[in-house]
Design an enzyme around this catalytic site. Sequence first.
Site, PDB file in Angstrom:
ATOM      1  N   GLY A  12      10.892  -9.186   1.560  1.00 57.04           N
ATOM      2  CA  GLY A  12      10.834  -8.086   2.511  1.00 57.04           C
ATOM      3  C   GLY A  12       9.874  -8.380   3.642  1.00 57.04           C
ATOM      4  CG  PHE A  13       8.372  -6.411   7.928  1.00 51.40           C
ATOM      5  CD1 PHE A  13       8.002  -7.539   8.646  1.00 51.40           C
ATOM      6  CD2 PHE A  13       7.899  -5.167   8.348  1.00 51.40           C
ATOM      7  CE1 PHE A  13       7.175  -7.443   9.752  1.00 51.40           C
ATOM      8  CE2 PHE A  13       7.077  -5.059   9.459  1.00 51.40           C
ATOM      9  CZ  PHE A  13       6.711  -6.191  10.152  1.00 51.40           C
ATOM     10  CB  ILE A  14       5.067  -5.563   3.992  1.00 50.40           C
ATOM     11  CG1 ILE A  14       5.200  -4.561   5.150  1.00 50.40           C
ATOM     12  CG2 ILE A  14       3.613  -5.638   3.532  1.00 50.40           C
ATOM     13  CD1 ILE A  14       4.914  -3.121   4.766  1.00 50.40           C
ATOM     14  CE1 TYR A 154      10.300   4.862   1.030  1.00 45.48           C
ATOM     15  CE2 TYR A 154       9.490   6.186   2.866  1.00 45.48           C
ATOM     16  CZ  TYR A 154       9.414   5.053   2.083  1.00 45.48           C
ATOM     17  OH  TYR A 154       8.456   4.102   2.339  1.00 45.48           O
ATOM     18  CE  LYS A 158       6.835   3.716  -1.723  1.00 45.52           C
ATOM     19  NZ  LYS A 158       7.023   2.424  -2.405  1.00 45.52           N
TER      20      LYS A 158
END
Length: 334
Positions: A12-14, A154, A158
């Site tokens: 993923g991006f991070i 979402y 979280k």
Amino acid sequence: MAGKVFVTGSAGFIGFHLSQRLLSEGWQVLGLDGMSDYYDVRLKLRRHAMLAQNPGFRAVEGLLETPGLVRGLVDDFRPDVIVHLAAQAGVRYSIDAPRSYVDANLVGTFEVLEAARACPPRHMLLASTSSVFGANELMPYAETHKADHQMSFYAATKKATEAMAHSYAHLYALPTTMFRFFTVYGPWGRPDMALFKFTKAILSGEAIDVYNHGDMRRDFTYIDDLVEGIVRLIAAVPGANPVGESDSLSPVAPWRVVNIGNGAPVQLMDFVAAIEAATGREAHKNMLPMQPGDVPATWADATLIESLIGPLPRTDIRDGVRSFVAWYRDYYGV
């Protein structure tokens, strides 16, 4: 302090940027990614391929929620640190496909927690989101503020993972830090995020969708600044003593939640102007109402993170956007 770190969501991006940074500092990194098709898998495969050029990196492809998968990897690798970044992301997509958020975010996080319980790391760090603040209008957002009224499924999942991790930290004395990220952007970013979509549209001569008629603010956080915060927080293991009144440290567990944001909200239209400047083109704008589940503003209070690890770099939005646009042009040849 380098050792062994298990990173979920490493394609993923991070996760990609964090893994790159850790590898550069001598860590051994075991990365797990499900390669979901929520966005272009080729981008994820390219990230993993770049990481694999370092002999300290090993990649595993598999779904986080697969029973026993994470437990087996952790038992075998014995990481000093676990950084759990993998999740089904996206506020708007959670309205269309909520089941995927249950599977990846709730069941997947349970699998990570069970693995950590069986083979405790020195520090476990898990990604949350600024979206958990939901309907809270008191800004800047501080970790000690109430976050009880999430406005998207979402965000609700979280927030649930924060509570799940707290219970494991209490029951099994697992030192745990939760991150609340604030609109992360930069090279190799996600195609579903505004910067990627706006840049693509502007360079293609297409209109961009501007929600809430442009009356929105975001605490944009450049990826390198975020990664710096995560890396420094690895050493900030929660203990028994708070660092001050702003500390979110639990009274019954070695657990805290930490904002990682730039601490300076940017008007959406100023963000668009930065993209126009970087691309050298004017955007055609579709001015639209607010989308369901979205919030008009986010803004991080950085007091706690600076008390823990000192001041973080704060990349100017114009510089960060310029770096992204340069990467985008190079990667896509436009």
